[in-house]
Scaffold this active site. Sequence first.
Site, PDB file in Angstrom:
ATOM      1  NE  ARG A 177       2.025  -8.289   5.557  1.00  0.00           N
ATOM      2  CZ  ARG A 177       1.313  -9.187   4.349  1.00  0.00           C
ATOM      3  NH1 ARG A 177      -0.445  -8.556   4.204  1.00  0.00           N
ATOM      4  NH2 ARG A 177       1.672  -9.242   3.845  1.00  0.00           N
ATOM      5  CB  CYS A 237       0.224  -4.028  -1.060  1.00  0.00           C
ATOM      6  SG  CYS A 237      -0.221  -5.671  -3.019  1.00  0.00           S
TER       7      CYS A 237
END
Length: 282
Positions: A177, A237
């Site tokens: 990611r 995050c």
Amino acid sequence: MTIFVSTDWLAAELGKSDLVILDASLFLPGTPRDPRAEYEAGHIPGAAYMDLPTLADPDDPTPGQLPPDAMMTQRMQALGVNADSRIIVYDNSPTHSAARGWFMMRVYGLGASAAILDGGLPKWVAEGRPVESGLPAIAPGDAVARLDRTQVRTKADILANLDSGAAQLLDARGAGRFTGAEAEPRPGMASGHIPGSRNIPSSAFFAADNGMKQGDELRRLFAEADTDLDNPVITTCGSGVTAAIILAALESLGKTDVSLYDGSWSEWGFDPATPKATGPAA
């Protein structure tokens, strides 16, 4: 009380009148698990269900943002949290979401102290310790939540930091990611990372028994990500959950100049105007 407490410690403290245990389990979008159902099926005796997935600002379009003081106060009082409570937060999730619960206790000034159960429910169960099912009876508490915004960073703060470079950015998402090789779990979100940030996947912080690594093992993780522990850090995050793991890890090493970008990639990645980078950290 330290940031992390052991299962042995908690087993010895069960039933103490000032102890509040909270299940802060949460799963990534699309995960076919129900944290509430799992809590009702089996939890640490006396633990209350924090319902972390819904403990967010209902008026903010970015998912999972810290809730208003009134909402946090109402929820915590309903869970039996008092001003003098010792709060232990745990989870039963691969995201290790207890760190987010712990961060919320601290950033809202709740209880006399707060800590994370090291190893969480998986370690507790693996050791053969007791669990109970159903919903416990909870006496309302008197805690009042007041968000300390000095510990939280906004998108404007991150944009300013891109120019100043005053703080290091550490991203807790998985490497795929971070680089953009894997699509984000939320539809329509851009892939990649905030320019200049470094990546330490949250899973790297945990040992085989589900407990957090300590001491030199943690320092090695930060060194491998070219983190200067003498300079400030902002953690990020996907939605502010696993960023709290990096924050807790740093604080366990005695580093206190750490803050959390609550919007994280859920805010940054959805905004077409924000700069984005792909590939490994530059």
